[in-house]
Write an enzyme that holds these catalytic residues in place. Structure first.
Site, short mmCIF file in Angstrom:
data_model
loop_
_atom_site.label_atom_id
_atom_site.label_comp_id
_atom_site.label_asym_id
_atom_site.label_seq_id
_atom_site.Cartn_x
_atom_site.Cartn_y
_atom_site.Cartn_z
N SER A 172 14.15 25.48 -2.52
CA SER A 172 13.40 25.25 -1.25
C SER A 172 13.13 23.50 -1.54
O SER A 172 14.49 23.00 -2.17
CB SER A 172 12.04 24.76 -0.32
OG SER A 172 11.87 24.38 0.71
N HIS A 379 11.19 31.36 6.14
CA HIS A 379 11.63 30.58 4.57
C HIS A 379 10.42 30.84 3.53
O HIS A 379 10.82 31.08 2.57
CB HIS A 379 11.39 28.66 4.65
CG HIS A 379 11.47 27.39 4.10
ND1 HIS A 379 12.75 27.26 3.71
CD2 HIS A 379 10.29 27.16 3.50
CE1 HIS A 379 12.56 26.42 3.07
NE2 HIS A 379 11.50 26.17 2.75
#
Ligand SMILES: *[C@@H]1O[C@H](CO)[C@@H](O)[C@H](O)[C@H]1NC(C)=O
Ligand SMILES: *[C@@H]1O[C@H](CO)[C@@H](O)[C@H](O)[C@H]1NC(C)=O
Ligand SMILES: *[C@@H]1O[C@H](CO)[C@@H](O)[C@H](O)[C@H]1NC(C)=O
Ligand SMILES: *[C@@H]1O[C@H](CO)[C@@H](O)[C@H](O)[C@H]1NC(C)=O
Length: 411
Positions: A172, A379
């Site tokens: 990320s 995620h």
């Protein structure tokens, strides 16, 4: 729990609060896990590594602009691998699933010299060599993490070894900072052998986070408000909050619905069983770990402008800082490191359509994996998921192994 939209969430909160008040007296919780002082819930990165026999070291690195960032190392003879966490997170993210399931242990077990990064401002990296004002300390975004923290740490790691390169694994925001380092300081392309980028974030147009629109459109109100209140960092490490998370994120407790709601609203995780259930209190007690408000503002600007660009100070100041009306874009064509990308169709933040755009601009994409919708892989699951071991960690280890041993055969 399958929650369709924000209205459903609101109803569930109301129903839950009502039910909770009604049932207060009947709730019996199992506090065994919480009352064990040696539970991973209460341990930091160093303590967790020591507990599992990994003999960790702590290294403090000073950046070019004077920030002190802490690195944890599992010393091994193999080539160094640097693991870089996501936004408002820390080195804990590579450890909290325990030795059987988290990536750091796996790489150390294979003989790699594992270094766990902590970006400036998180709970481990809050130092500065000078006594600078708070306002000044928090005056950074993910750009400085990429142009200051990463280069300092990479130089430090390489100086401890005779090797000229290291492997990089970023998740990320840890991919955002990598892109920025390699485009603004292209000489660092030479110092990374291969980079594995998990759920990369550069362009964030159309992301699915439900509050992105309302937050980014109100930046003009929010930023001065935060400044006036003297709030420069957000999601700081907070022991009470950690304990709260550890309490509500347990199996077989009625409060678990609060944990489910928080993970869904914040990260799009519909089914908490996708996180490793028995480790959930440990995961939940270690996030968040702190980041500057300005970092979020920079992400919101990226969303609004639909450009992966430097911080926007407004026309007048942009002319001074960048000699142009608009902030320049980060030039992805300068990133020559061989890159493997992993992305998921169910990710709210790292969208396949955005990754496709940056992938075309990157000159050296060596591998590209897309997890399809049917996997429902969100995620946070790249580091915290019950399937991280099979879907992410084993493939990451293979990529690094293949690269390293292919190099040895040539020699
Ligand atoms: C959540 O995931 C588990 C295990 O993958 C599955 O058995 C369960 O049916 C799922 N629940 C929902 C509501 O999707
Ligand atoms: C409480 O949790 C511990 C650890 O998970 C377990 O060993 C114990 O049996 C549980 N006790 C009860 C009463 O459920
Ligand atoms: C923050 O950094 C910018 C760019 O380097 C600078 O122009 C600004 O004056 C700084 N603000 C503070 C409060 O230090
Ligand atoms: C999605 O991925 C899984 C696992 O790789 C695979 O078994 C499945 O066939 C894929 N589904 C589609 C629709 O591509």
């Amino acid at each position: 729990m399958n929650l369709g939209n924000v209205n459903t969430i609101r109803s569930v909160i109301l129903i839950f609060c009502f039910g909770y008040v009604q049932n207060r007296r009947k709730i019996k919780t199992n506090n065994t896990v919480l009352s064990d002082p040696n539970s991973d819930i209460y341990l930091d990165s160093l303590q967790i590594l020591a507990k599992y026999g990994y003999n960790p070291q702590k290294h403090s690195v000073i950046t070019g602009d004077g920030y002190v960032v802490d690195l944890f190392r599992i010393p091994r003879k193999g080539p160094p691998v640097l693991l870089v966490h996501g936004i408002a997170d820390s080195s804990d993210s590579w450890l909290v699933l325990g030795p059987a399931n988290s990536l750091a242990y796996k790489l150390a077990d294979l003989g790699y010299d594992v270094w766990l990064h902590n970006t400036r401002g998180n709970k481990y990296s809050r130092g500065h060599i000078r006594n600078i004002p708070t306002r000044k300390y928090w005056n950074y975004t993910f750009e400085e993490m990429g142009t200051q923290d990463l280069p300092a740490v990479i130089d430090y790691v390489l100086a401890t070894r005779t090797l000229g390169k290291l492997y990089y694994v970023g998740f990320s925001q840890g991919t955002t900072t990598f892109f920025i380092m390699c485009s603004l300081k292209p000489e660092y392309n030479e110092k990374v052998k291969h980079a594995v980028l998990l759920a990369p974030i550069a362009l964030i147009n159309n992301i699915k986070y439900p509050f992105i629109d309302i937050l980014s459109k109100n930046l003009n109100l929010l930023v001065p408000l935060f400044n006036n209140l003297g709030i420069y960092d957000v999601f700081a490490n907070n022991n009470l909050l950690n304990l709260y998370h550890a309490k509500v994120c347990r199996d077989n407790v009625p409060e678990k619905v609060l944990c489910e709601l928080e993970f869904y609203i914040s990260y799009g995780i519909r089914n908490l069983t996708n996180l490793l259930t028995e480790r959930l209190p440990v995961i939940a007690s270690h996030v968040p770990a702190g980041v500057s408000v300005k970092t979020f503002v920079h992400f919101f600007q990226t969303y609004l402008s639909k450009r992966f660009q430097r911080f926007d100070y407004g026309v007048a100041k942009n002319r001074l800082v960048y000699s142009s009306k608009h902030p320049p874009e980060y030039d992805l064509s300068l990133i020559t490191v061989p890159i493997t990308i992993m992305v998921s169709e169910t990710d709210w933040f790292s969208l396949v359509e955005n990754v496709e755009i940056i992938r075309k601009k990157l000159p050296n994409v060596a591998g590209y994996t897309v997890f399809n919708k049917s996997l429902d892989f969100t995620h946070l699951e790249f580091v915290y998921g019950s399937r991280a071991k099979t879907l992410v960690n084993n493939p990451v280890a293979n990529i690094i192994n293949n690269d390293y041993y292919a190099g040895l055969e040539i020699v």
